[in-house]
Design a protein around this motif. Structure first.
Motif, PDB file in Angstrom:
ATOM      1  N   ALA A   1      55.693  47.983 -17.936  1.00 26.54           N
ATOM      2  CA  ALA A   1      55.717  49.360 -18.419  1.00 26.54           C
ATOM      3  C   ALA A   1      56.398  49.419 -19.784  1.00 26.54           C
ATOM      4  O   ALA A   1      57.390  48.740 -20.021  1.00 26.54           O
ATOM      5  CB  ALA A   1      56.452  50.250 -17.427  1.00 26.54           C
ATOM      6  N   ALA A   2      55.837  50.195 -20.696  1.00 24.88           N
ATOM      7  CA  ALA A   2      56.411  50.344 -22.038  1.00 24.88           C
ATOM      8  C   ALA A   2      55.899  51.638 -22.652  1.00 24.88           C
ATOM      9  O   ALA A   2      54.818  52.112 -22.311  1.00 24.88           O
ATOM     10  CB  ALA A   2      56.034  49.160 -22.921  1.00 24.88           C
ATOM     11  N   ASN A   3      56.666  52.185 -23.566  1.00 25.14           N
ATOM     12  CA  ASN A   3      56.245  53.395 -24.257  1.00 25.14           C
ATOM     13  C   ASN A   3      55.280  53.094 -25.396  1.00 25.14           C
ATOM     14  O   ASN A   3      54.594  53.976 -25.876  1.00 25.14           O
ATOM     15  CB  ASN A   3      57.459  54.134 -24.846  1.00 25.14           C
ATOM     16  N   ASP A   4      55.260  51.854 -25.864  1.00 27.95           N
ATOM     17  CA  ASP A   4      54.497  51.509 -27.055  1.00 27.95           C
ATOM     18  C   ASP A   4      53.285  50.629 -26.764  1.00 27.95           C
ATOM     19  O   ASP A   4      52.804  49.929 -27.625  1.00 27.95           O
ATOM     20  CB  ASP A   4      55.403  50.813 -28.071  1.00 27.95           C
ATOM     21  N   TYR A   5      52.764  50.671 -25.563  1.00 30.83           N
ATOM     22  CA  TYR A   5      51.610  49.854 -25.217  1.00 30.83           C
ATOM     23  C   TYR A   5      50.368  50.406 -25.910  1.00 30.83           C
ATOM     24  O   TYR A   5      50.103  51.600 -25.877  1.00 30.83           O
ATOM     25  CB  TYR A   5      51.391  49.840 -23.703  1.00 30.83           C
ATOM     26  N   SER A   6      49.615  49.547 -26.573  1.00 29.20           N
ATOM     27  CA  SER A   6      48.390  49.980 -27.227  1.00 29.20           C
ATOM     28  C   SER A   6      47.381  48.849 -27.263  1.00 29.20           C
ATOM     29  O   SER A   6      47.727  47.678 -27.141  1.00 29.20           O
ATOM     30  CB  SER A   6      48.667  50.465 -28.648  1.00 29.20           C
TER      31      SER A   6
END
Length: 68
Positions: free
Chosen positions: A53-58
């Protein structure tokens, strides 16, 4: 109608297995060369369960228009 213009089939990108997906193709003798309109195509993204989980996954996406 657009003779010689074809939508690609539903497909999933899988790095190392399926590295590119054809969304639309047109034969050299197709109607309205260079004036094609693509509609009715849904694009979705599924994050693999093993991805932390991460806020910056793209996922980077490159759309290429190529003439053969």
């Amino acid at each position: 109608t657009a003779t010689g213009v074809t939508k690609g089939a539903s497909a999933a990108f899988n790095e190392g297995t399926t590295n590119s997906i054809t969304i639309l193709s047109g034969a050299s003798g197709s109607d309205d060369i260079g004036d094609w309109k693509l509609s009715g195509v849904a694009v979705s993204q599924k994050i693999p369960a093993e991805q932390p989980a991460a806020n910056d996954y793209s996922i980077d996406l490159t759309l290429t228009i190529a003439a053969a």
